[in-house]
Motif scaffolding. Structure first.
Motif, PDB file in Angstrom:
ATOM      1  N   LYS A  76      36.576  47.137  34.817  1.00  0.00           N
ATOM      2  CA  LYS A  76      38.319  47.027  35.116  1.00  0.00           C
ATOM      3  C   LYS A  76      37.929  49.141  34.710  1.00  0.00           C
ATOM      4  O   LYS A  76      38.465  49.107  33.475  1.00  0.00           O
ATOM      5  CB  LYS A  76      39.090  46.489  33.719  1.00  0.00           C
TER       6      LYS A  76
ATOM      7  N   ASN B 248      39.707  52.626  35.120  1.00  0.00           N
ATOM      8  CA  ASN B 248      41.162  53.511  36.027  1.00  0.00           C
ATOM      9  C   ASN B 248      40.770  54.817  37.090  1.00  0.00           C
ATOM     10  O   ASN B 248      39.654  54.795  37.276  1.00  0.00           O
ATOM     11  CB  ASN B 248      42.085  54.407  35.423  1.00  0.00           C
ATOM     12  N   SER B 249      41.618  55.083  37.908  1.00  0.00           N
ATOM     13  CA  SER B 249      40.875  56.457  38.758  1.00  0.00           C
ATOM     14  C   SER B 249      40.166  57.752  38.426  1.00  0.00           C
ATOM     15  O   SER B 249      38.874  58.397  38.913  1.00  0.00           O
ATOM     16  CB  SER B 249      41.928  57.042  39.966  1.00  0.00           C
TER      17      SER B 249
ATOM     18  N   PHE C  72      40.860  54.846  45.936  1.00  0.00           N
ATOM     19  CA  PHE C  72      42.072  54.087  45.556  1.00  0.00           C
ATOM     20  C   PHE C  72      43.300  53.754  46.770  1.00  0.00           C
ATOM     21  O   PHE C  72      44.114  53.403  46.383  1.00  0.00           O
ATOM     22  CB  PHE C  72      42.336  54.033  43.875  1.00  0.00           C
TER      23      PHE C  72
ATOM     24  N   ILE D 179      34.283  47.560  44.503  1.00  0.00           N
ATOM     25  CA  ILE D 179      35.475  48.040  44.412  1.00  0.00           C
ATOM     26  C   ILE D 179      36.623  48.101  44.990  1.00  0.00           C
ATOM     27  O   ILE D 179      37.120  47.794  45.944  1.00  0.00           O
ATOM     28  CB  ILE D 179      35.754  49.370  44.149  1.00  0.00           C
ATOM     29  N   ASN D 180      38.222  47.260  44.439  1.00  0.00           N
ATOM     30  CA  ASN D 180      39.094  46.786  45.139  1.00  0.00           C
ATOM     31  C   ASN D 180      39.923  47.191  44.035  1.00  0.00           C
ATOM     32  O   ASN D 180      40.215  47.346  42.826  1.00  0.00           O
ATOM     33  CB  ASN D 180      39.235  45.258  45.163  1.00  0.00           C
ATOM     34  N   TRP D 181      41.089  48.080  44.702  1.00  0.00           N
ATOM     35  CA  TRP D 181      41.909  48.903  44.130  1.00  0.00           C
ATOM     36  C   TRP D 181      43.459  47.784  44.186  1.00  0.00           C
ATOM     37  O   TRP D 181      43.708  47.505  45.151  1.00  0.00           O
ATOM     38  CB  TRP D 181      42.371  50.109  44.393  1.00  0.00           C
ATOM     39  N   GLU D 182      43.759  47.938  42.890  1.00  0.00           N
ATOM     40  CA  GLU D 182      45.152  47.846  43.168  1.00  0.00           C
ATOM     41  C   GLU D 182      46.029  48.656  41.959  1.00  0.00           C
ATOM     42  O   GLU D 182      46.148  48.530  40.659  1.00  0.00           O
ATOM     43  CB  GLU D 182      44.889  46.476  41.606  1.00  0.00           C
TER      44      GLU D 182
ATOM     45  N   SER E 101      46.765  51.455  40.544  1.00  0.00           N
ATOM     46  CA  SER E 101      45.470  52.905  39.919  1.00  0.00           C
ATOM     47  C   SER E 101      44.855  51.796  38.871  1.00  0.00           C
ATOM     48  O   SER E 101      43.818  53.006  38.197  1.00  0.00           O
ATOM     49  CB  SER E 101      46.419  53.583  39.399  1.00  0.00           C
TER      50      SER E 101
ATOM     51  N   GLY F 247      41.526  49.950  39.360  1.00  0.00           N
ATOM     52  CA  GLY F 247      39.915  49.598  40.019  1.00  0.00           C
ATOM     53  C   GLY F 247      39.454  48.049  39.331  1.00  0.00           C
ATOM     54  O   GLY F 247      39.202  48.523  37.840  1.00  0.00           O
TER      55      GLY F 247
END
Length: 103
Positions: free
Chosen positions: A15, A17-18, A58, A84-87, A89, A91
């Motif tokens: 998990k 971040n950007s 993202f 990767i799948n972004w929710e 900001s 990932g």
């Protein structure tokens, strides 16, 4: 992903971040890697442009998949297929060994 699920998840999960900071990771990821604070520190220097593409994706609604060489606990590099799948900001990155490792 729920924290208790990370213990039983069969793949390396991060998990992030950007900026590439690792916020959480699966038990499998801990077994394979020295979990750093920054994802880029375990990615082979030649693969970092592709990794940066993942980190800047993202804004996409669809998952993005690429091949990356990641540094294992023993210092060697192994090929992984990383998606990767972004929710927003955050990932959710899953990395699967191209040749399964025995641990």
């Amino acid at each position: 992903m729920k924290d208790y699920m990370l213990e039983f998840f069969p793949f390396s999960y991060f998990k992030i971040n950007s900026k590439g900071s690792i916020l959480d990771s699966s038990k499998r990821a801990h077994a394979l890697f020295n979990i750093p604070l920054d994802l880029l520190t375990i990615i082979h220097i030649d693969d970092q442009p592709r990794a940066l593409e993942l980190l800047t994706s993202f804004a996409h609604n669809e998952p993005l998949t690429t091949s990356l060489r990641l540094r294992m606990v023993n210092g060697s590099f192994i090929d992984f297929t990383c998606t990767i799948n972004w929710e927003q900001s955050i990932g959710h990155l899953v990395c699967i060994e191209k040749t399964p490792l025995v641990s």
